[in-house]
Design an enzyme around this catalytic site. Structure first.
Site, PDB file in Angstrom:
ATOM      1  CG  HIS A  41      45.565  41.057  37.177  1.00 20.91           C
ATOM      2  ND1 HIS A  41      44.660  41.369  36.197  1.00 20.91           N
ATOM      3  CD2 HIS A  41      44.824  40.600  38.218  1.00 20.91           C
ATOM      4  CE1 HIS A  41      43.431  41.109  36.604  1.00 20.91           C
ATOM      5  NE2 HIS A  41      43.501  40.630  37.839  1.00 20.91           N
ATOM      6  CG  HIS A  92      42.092  40.509  42.607  1.00 20.54           C
ATOM      7  ND1 HIS A  92      41.107  41.393  42.234  1.00 20.54           N
ATOM      8  CD2 HIS A  92      42.421  39.813  41.488  1.00 20.54           C
ATOM      9  CE1 HIS A  92      40.841  41.226  40.938  1.00 20.54           C
ATOM     10  NE2 HIS A  92      41.616  40.274  40.460  1.00 20.54           N
ATOM     11  CE  LYS A 152      40.475  44.557  35.231  1.00 17.91           C
ATOM     12  NZ  LYS A 152      41.079  43.411  35.847  1.00 17.91           N
ATOM     13  CG  HIS A 203      37.558  40.899  33.373  1.00 21.23           C
ATOM     14  ND1 HIS A 203      37.979  40.146  34.441  1.00 21.23           N
ATOM     15  CD2 HIS A 203      36.654  40.132  32.718  1.00 21.23           C
ATOM     16  CE1 HIS A 203      37.348  38.977  34.437  1.00 21.23           C
ATOM     17  NE2 HIS A 203      36.528  38.946  33.391  1.00 21.23           N
ATOM     18  CG  HIS A 238      42.712  37.829  33.742  1.00 22.65           C
ATOM     19  ND1 HIS A 238      41.739  38.063  32.819  1.00 22.65           N
ATOM     20  CD2 HIS A 238      42.372  38.554  34.832  1.00 22.65           C
ATOM     21  CE1 HIS A 238      40.849  38.899  33.322  1.00 22.65           C
ATOM     22  NE2 HIS A 238      41.221  39.212  34.541  1.00 22.65           N
ATOM     23  CG  ASP A 261      43.147  37.202  38.151  1.00 24.94           C
ATOM     24  OD1 ASP A 261      42.849  38.105  38.956  1.00 24.94           O
ATOM     25  OD2 ASP A 261      42.309  36.603  37.462  1.00 24.94           O
TER      26      ASP A 261
HETATM   27  C1  NCD Z   1      38.715  38.069  40.654  1.00 27.73           C
HETATM   28  C2  NCD Z   1      38.308  38.427  42.067  1.00 27.73           C
HETATM   29  O1  NCD Z   1      37.923  37.545  42.815  1.00 27.73           O
HETATM   30  O2  NCD Z   1      38.406  39.609  42.426  1.00 27.73           O
HETATM   31  N1  NCD Z   1      38.320  36.715  40.364  1.00 27.73           N
HETATM   32  C3  NCD Z   1      38.848  35.918  39.424  1.00 27.73           C
HETATM   33  O3  NCD Z   1      38.317  34.823  39.220  1.00 27.73           O
HETATM   34  N2  NCD Z   1      39.914  36.266  38.748  1.00 27.73           N
HETATM   35  C4  NCD Z   1      38.137  39.049  39.708  1.00 27.73           C
HETATM   36  C5  NCD Z   1      38.772  39.012  38.365  1.00 27.73           C
HETATM   37  O4  NCD Z   1      39.938  39.322  38.196  1.00 27.73           O
HETATM   38  O5  NCD Z   1      38.073  38.654  37.415  1.00 27.73           O
HETATM   39 ZN    ZN Z   2      41.791  39.764  38.512  1.00 30.08          ZN
END
Ligand code: NCD
Ligand code: ZN
Length: 352
Positions: free
Chosen positions: A17, A19, A103, A140, A178, A251
């Site tokens: 996971h 971003h 997702k 999520h 998460h 995450d």
């Molecule tokens: C994530 C993001 O910024 O894309 N932020 C976070 O706090 N984890 C989004 C997410 O995974 O909830």
């Molecule tokens: Zn995330």
């Protein structure tokens, strides 16, 4: 474990996971993930979100173009579910090897989730098709009902949504992402083998107290928000238990420092650069270094039906200094553990 090793060798881990963002930010962060992890499940919450096969392919191409040549990394793409998600597009993407999973963001749960699902009933046809195809659903797990206290949103999600998904789609592969509560760890433990969870390095490392220590600390703010200490301890127990149901998902969610430090700061921690070090420290503190490889490198591939990476990762018990900031193109990122020392250091990969 009774002995206390100073060197550890594990199969190279994956990040289930992450971003990676897009544009300048993508170019500035992708190597940090690819340096440690052979593969990563890449979140689709771009603006606009990744909902089609064409968008998934194009994003994968942009990731590969941004990656440094010397790094060997496979991004595993995900499709963002909306109320209008089309089963043929989703399953077609899975069959073609473009999408590894879908997702599910409840609408407005977190960063860039305004296109998320407003009611699970709207995607029941898609979930049924995913169940049949063996395509994992990544969830999520927070309700967005403003009446619900932010610290209760995950636990309430289990009652209102997650249990229904598990009941109505008993064969669907589900990753509760998460997780931040003992409720979620218990739910996953008592569900079938097709239900698993990822756990972040930061939810293992701090409780909600850290967000308010001596003042308000935006770099500890993420979603789901960190919970009280009893929950952190339950997560540490789950991660180090040896159960195949729990695996690594950082995450890592970079935001420019100006978007973090603001009157309405973004949720997300940037933990990619020292991710494995942070996990190793937790497992060491729990006297469970012998369980790190399962959590980081074996359980995820087993769940996704993928081979374990053949390269080996070497970790050494010696400190590394975490910089105060990283630059990502024009962006400044304050990483998790900024200015601190890790007790373990990633000492390189040994090719297969
Ligand atoms: C994530 C993001 O910024 O894309 N932020 C976070 O706090 N984890 C989004 C997410 O995974 O909830
Ligand atoms: Zn995330």
């Amino acid at each position: 474990m009774t002995d206390s090793p100073t060197r550890l060798e594990i199969a190279q881990p994956d990040d289930w996971h992450v971003h990676l963002r897009d544009g300048d930010m993508l170019a500035g962060v992708v190597d940090a993930t690819a340096r440690q992890f052979a593969r990563a499940i890449v979140m689709p919450n771009l603006a606009p979100p990744v909902t089609t096969i064409a968008a998934g392919k194009a994003y994968r191409d942009r990731i590969m173009a941004a990656l440094s040549d010397e790094l060997d990394f496979t991004p595993l793409m995900t499709a963002y579910l909306t109320d209008g998600a089309d089963a043929d597009e989703i399953i077609g993407g899975f069959d073609q090897g473009v999408f590894s999973a879908c997702k599910l963001y409840p609408a407005n749960a977190t960063t860039n989730s305004s296109h998320g699902v407003t009611d699970i009933a709207n995607i029941s046809g898609v979930l049924a098709a995913m169940e049949k195809a063996g395509m994992p659903l990544l969830v999520h797990g927070e309700v967005t009902d403003p009446e619900i206290d932010i610290f209760d949103r995950e636990a309430v999600f289990i009652d209102r949504v997650m249990s229904g998904i598990a009941r109505d789609f008993p064969g669907l592969k589900v990753v509760f992402e998460h997780i931040t509560t003992s409720d979620a760890a218990d739910f996953v433990m008592s569900a079938g083998p097709n239900v698993a969870a990822t756990i972040t390095p930061h939810h293992l490392a701090f409780s909600r107290n850290a967000i308010f220590k001596g003042g308000i600390r935006p770099h500890y703010y993420c979603l789901p928000i960190a919970k009280r200490e009893t929950h952190r301890l339950a997560l540490r127990k789950a991660a180090t238990s040896g159960s195949p149901k729990f695996f690594l998902g950082t995450d890592s969610a970079p935001h420019d420092v100006t978007r973090k430090i603001s009157e309405c700061g973004c949720a997300g921690l940037y933990n990619a650069p020292f991710a494995i070090e942070s996990y190793a420290q937790t497992f060491d503190e729990e006297n469970a270094l012998d369980k790190l490889e399962g959590f980081a490198s074996l359980n995820g591939p087993a769940f996704y039906g993928l081979p374990v990476n053949t390269a080996r990762m070497v970790l050494e018990r010696r400190p590394s200094d975490v910089p105060q900031t990283f630059a990502a193109g024009p962006h400044t990122l304050v990483p998790f553990l900024a200015g601190e020392q890790t007790s373990w250091t990633f000492a390189g990969l040994q090719p297969a």
